[in-house]
Structures are given as structure tokens and as C-alpha cells.
Design an enzyme around this catalytic site. Structure first.
Site, PDB file in Angstrom:
ATOM      1  N   SER A 142     -15.957  30.919  14.051  1.00  0.00           N
ATOM      2  CA  SER A 142     -16.221  30.121  12.849  1.00  0.00           C
ATOM      3  C   SER A 142     -16.773  28.773  13.298  1.00  0.00           C
ATOM      4  O   SER A 142     -16.406  28.284  14.379  1.00  0.00           O
ATOM      5  CB  SER A 142     -14.937  29.880  12.059  1.00  0.00           C
ATOM      6  N   TYR A 165      -6.255  27.444  11.457  1.00  0.00           N
ATOM      7  CA  TYR A 165      -7.429  28.321  11.421  1.00  0.00           C
ATOM      8  C   TYR A 165      -8.439  27.876  12.479  1.00  0.00           C
ATOM      9  O   TYR A 165      -8.901  28.674  13.291  1.00  0.00           O
ATOM     10  CB  TYR A 165      -8.054  28.291  10.020  1.00  0.00           C
TER      11      TYR A 165
HETATM   12  N1  LIG Z   1     -16.033  33.611   4.714  1.00  0.00           N
HETATM   13  C1  LIG Z   1     -16.379  32.540   5.441  1.00  0.00           C
HETATM   14  O1  LIG Z   1     -16.868  31.522   4.917  1.00  0.00           O
HETATM   15  C2  LIG Z   1     -16.214  32.578   6.926  1.00  0.00           C
HETATM   16  C3  LIG Z   1     -16.703  31.502   7.676  1.00  0.00           C
HETATM   17  C4  LIG Z   1     -16.536  31.518   9.060  1.00  0.00           C
HETATM   18  C5  LIG Z   1     -15.890  32.579   9.652  1.00  0.00           C
HETATM   19  N2  LIG Z   1     -15.412  33.607   8.887  1.00  0.00           N
HETATM   20  C6  LIG Z   1     -14.733  34.698   9.577  1.00  0.00           C
HETATM   21  O2  LIG Z   1     -15.357  35.910   9.252  1.00  0.00           O
HETATM   22  C7  LIG Z   1     -14.402  36.975   9.341  1.00  0.00           C
HETATM   23  C8  LIG Z   1     -14.428  37.785   8.063  1.00  0.00           C
HETATM   24  O3  LIG Z   1     -14.049  36.927   7.010  1.00  0.00           O
HETATM   25  P1  LIG Z   1     -14.252  37.268   5.470  1.00  0.00           P
HETATM   26  O4  LIG Z   1     -14.756  36.046   4.830  1.00  0.00           O
HETATM   27  O5  LIG Z   1     -14.998  38.536   5.305  1.00  0.00           O
HETATM   28  O6  LIG Z   1     -12.726  37.426   5.032  1.00  0.00           O
HETATM   29  P2  LIG Z   1     -12.037  38.587   4.215  1.00  0.00           P
HETATM   30  O7  LIG Z   1     -10.665  38.087   3.905  1.00  0.00           O
HETATM   31  O8  LIG Z   1     -12.900  39.028   3.098  1.00  0.00           O
HETATM   32  O9  LIG Z   1     -11.944  39.762   5.284  1.00  0.00           O
HETATM   33  C9  LIG Z   1     -11.023  39.775   6.341  1.00  0.00           C
HETATM   34  C10 LIG Z   1     -10.522  41.198   6.493  1.00  0.00           C
HETATM   35  O10 LIG Z   1      -9.604  41.243   7.600  1.00  0.00           O
HETATM   36  C11 LIG Z   1      -8.555  42.112   7.238  1.00  0.00           C
HETATM   37  N3  LIG Z   1      -7.342  41.818   8.007  1.00  0.00           N
HETATM   38  C12 LIG Z   1      -6.512  40.757   7.858  1.00  0.00           C
HETATM   39  N4  LIG Z   1      -5.476  40.867   8.701  1.00  0.00           N
HETATM   40  C13 LIG Z   1      -5.653  42.012   9.394  1.00  0.00           C
HETATM   41  C14 LIG Z   1      -4.894  42.681  10.386  1.00  0.00           C
HETATM   42  N5  LIG Z   1      -3.727  42.175  10.825  1.00  0.00           N
HETATM   43  N6  LIG Z   1      -5.350  43.856  10.881  1.00  0.00           N
HETATM   44  C15 LIG Z   1      -6.513  44.371  10.414  1.00  0.00           C
HETATM   45  N7  LIG Z   1      -7.268  43.801   9.475  1.00  0.00           N
HETATM   46  C16 LIG Z   1      -6.838  42.626   8.961  1.00  0.00           C
HETATM   47  C17 LIG Z   1      -8.335  41.842   5.753  1.00  0.00           C
HETATM   48  O11 LIG Z   1      -7.615  42.914   5.123  1.00  0.00           O
HETATM   49  C18 LIG Z   1      -9.751  41.697   5.257  1.00  0.00           C
HETATM   50  O12 LIG Z   1     -10.291  42.933   4.811  1.00  0.00           O
HETATM   51  C19 LIG Z   1     -13.056  36.313   9.619  1.00  0.00           C
HETATM   52  O13 LIG Z   1     -12.767  36.375  10.999  1.00  0.00           O
HETATM   53  C20 LIG Z   1     -13.290  34.888   9.185  1.00  0.00           C
HETATM   54  O14 LIG Z   1     -12.435  33.988   9.827  1.00  0.00           O
HETATM   55  C21 LIG Z   1     -15.562  33.632   7.548  1.00  0.00           C
END
Ligand SMILES: NC(=O)c1ccc[n+]([C@@H]2O[C@H](COP(=O)([O-])OP(=O)(O)OC[C@H]3O[C@@H](n4cnc5c(N)ncnc54)[C@H](O)[C@@H]3O)[C@@H](O)[C@H]2O)c1
Length: 257
Positions: A142, A165
Site C-alpha cells: 500500500s 495498517y
Molecule cells: N482498497 C484500497 O484503497 C487499497 C489501497 C492500498 C492497498 N490495498 C490493499 O489491497 C488488498 C485488497 O484490498 P481490497 O480493497 O480489495 O479489500 P477487500 O476487503 O475488498 O478484500 C480483502 C479480501 O481479503 C480477504 N481476507 C481477509 N482476511 C483474510 C484471511 N485471514 N484469509 C484469507 N482471506 C482474507 C477478505 O475476505 C476480502 O475478500 C489489501 O491487501 C489491501 O490492503 C487496498
């Protein structure tokens, strides 16, 4: 096949994506299916509505080391290979840090750092055991693993990004360097894609937040989730055979000033 086609060709590779039913995970899973990969999606909960057609899914909590080993072994037994691992599963907590509870610290640490570690460790142990020849790991970091959130932009959203985070995402980026170095001689490349803020149409960020974010971001908007795909496919493919231990920030220039 031309040299250029070979660079990006992933047809027939076996790709595993964690957090596969979340916002970004669905897009990544879909991209691998479209490239002709055998694509396996892993998530704590898998429901029909969030599955991509053509993907194979397993329910898995990546915090369970035994669970990770069991599912990864099943995948190799079924598909005879494991070429690509995308560590996309990630969680956050949003209460003000003054009120942070230990269980929330543990949860974010466990999923983002320990879970990512277990997936990498299991991937590598099975890679050795089966004498596979080439692997690519892509960790989703991130921009908040690199810079602090600018809280002046969080005026109308309760989803204030937390210190834990950012700390765990910095950990993921550092693990990427560590494993990039330590797995280089086994022909496993390890890189990260660090997204900037991604717009979420299903649960939109508030209008004030969007306005401030756009003012702050050189590209004047949040990312769309499909804008992460190019970097993920690049790092998973032979287009990046001399790249390891790197973190590609896909953040519209946000961390450049
Ligand atoms: N959305 C943003 O703005 C953003 C920005 C930077 C980084 N990210 C990163 O991108 C990645 C995806 O994020 P997102 O926005 O799609 O979030 P999201 O919450 O939509 O998806 C995350 C997924 O991870 C799964 N998960 C959580 N704990 C778990 C576990 N213990 N075992 C297996 N699966 C598990 C959840 O069920 C969910 O489906 C993450 O690593 C997040 O930190 C997101």
C-alpha cells in the site's frame, strides 16, 4: 510466438490469489483467468456471487499455517504446479489510535504480515519439495506502507487509515525485499504492487474525501481497481524476469511529493 507475446504470456501457469473475493482480489483473479492461467482464488469466505467464472476456489484463513499448507498441497496435487502467488488478502482497522485494542492490532498483524509470510513460506517449501523451476510472488502492499496518511483529507469518512495498517504494509514491502534477495538463487522473484487509494463503487468514499484526495493527488483522482492489474501481470510474467525485491507504487503520483 513473437518475443513480445512471450513476455506477457501466462497461459497454462498456475496462479494463486489470496483475498480473491474482495474488491481488488476479484479483479486480479479475473485477469489471471483471462490470460489463460489456471487460477485459484483463496478467501476466508467464498460465496457464489463473488466468484469469477473459470476460477477454482478454496475457503482459507491465511492466518492458519496448517490451513495454508493443506490448501497449497491440494492445489499442487490437483494441478501439478504452482507458478504464481499473489498475496492480496489484507485487513485494516479504523478506530482512532487512542482507542486501539490489542485484539485489533493482533488481527491486522496476523492477516497482513503473518498470513502473507505463511503463504510465502509454504509456496517456497513446496517449490523446493517438488523441484519446480521458476516462481513469481507478488505482494500487495500500500502507499501507506511508504508514507503516512494525510489526515487533512479524511474529513467526512470514518475509515481513517490506521498506524497498524501502515506498519504491516511497510512490513509486507520489507518482506518483499528480504525474499527478493533470499529467493533469487532459486529462481523465485518476489515483488510488490502498492496501490494508492482505490475508489470503491460498492461502498463509496465520501464526497469531501474524494474532493480532498483529488486535490492532493497529482493525477487528481482515486484509482480504479482495474488500474492495478497491469503491474500485477507485469510482475507475474516474463516481462519482469530481471526484477525482484521491488515495490511498484501505483498511486497516481501521490507519493512523489
Ligand atoms: N482498497 C484500497 O484503497 C487499497 C489501497 C492500498 C492497498 N490495498 C490493499 O489491497 C488488498 C485488497 O484490498 P481490497 O480493497 O480489495 O479489500 P477487500 O476487503 O475488498 O478484500 C480483502 C479480501 O481479503 C480477504 N481476507 C481477509 N482476511 C483474510 C484471511 N485471514 N484469509 C484469507 N482471506 C482474507 C477478505 O475476505 C476480502 O475478500 C489489501 O491487501 C489491501 O490492503 C487496498
Amino acid at each position: 510466438m513473437s518475443f513480445l507475446d512471450k513476455l506477457h504470456n501466462l497461459k497454462g501457469k498456475v496462479a494463486v490469489v489470496t483475498g480473491a473475493t474482495g474488491q481488488l482480489g476479484k479483479k486480479i483473479t479475473n485477469a489471471f483467468v483471462q490470460t489463460g492461467c489456471v487460477t485459484i482464488g483463496l478467501d476466508v469466505t467464498v460465496n457464489e456471487a463473488n466468484k469469477i467464472e473459470g476460477g477454482d476456489y478454496y475457503e482459507l484463513d491465511i492466518v492458519s499455517k496448517e490451513g495454508v499448507m493443506d490448501v497449497f498441497e491440494k492445489i499442487i496435487t490437483k494441478y501439478k504446479s504452482l507458478d504464481i502467488l499473489v498475496n492480496n488478502a489484507g485487513v485494516s482497522t479504523f478506530a482512532p489510535f487512542e482507542e486501539r485494542e490489542e485484539k485489533d492490532l493482533d488481527w491486522v498483524m496476523d492477516v497482513n504480515v503473518k498470513g502473507t509470510f505463511f503463504c510465502i513460506q509454504t509456496f517456497v517449501n513446496l517449490f523446493d519439495q517438488h523441484q519446480f523451476k521458476k516462481g513469481a510472488i507478488v505482494n500487495i502492499g500500500s502507499f501507506y506502507g511508504v508514507v503516512s496518511p494525510d489526515f487533512r483529507i479524511y474529513t467526512d469518512t470514518p475509515r481513517k487509515n490506521s498506524e497498524i495498517y501502515g506498519a504491516t504494509k511497510a512490513g509486507v514491502i520489507q518482506m518483499t525485499r528480504y525474499f527478493g534477495v533470499h529467493l533469487a538463487d532459486r529462481n523465485i522473484r518476489v515483488n510488490a504492487v502498492s496501490p494508492g487509494g482505490i475508489f470503491n463503487p460498492a461502498n463509496p468514499q465520501g464526497p469531501e474525501f474524494l474532493k480532498h484526495y483529488s486535490f492532493r493527488c497529482p493525477m487528481k483522482r482515486m484509482a480504479n481497481d482495474d488500474e492495478m492489474i497491469g503491474a500485477v501481470l507485469y510482475l507475474a510474467s516474463d516481462a519482469s524476469t530481471y526484477t525482484t525485491g521491488q515495490n511498484i507504487l501505483v498511486d497516481g503520483g501521490m507519493t512523489c511529493w
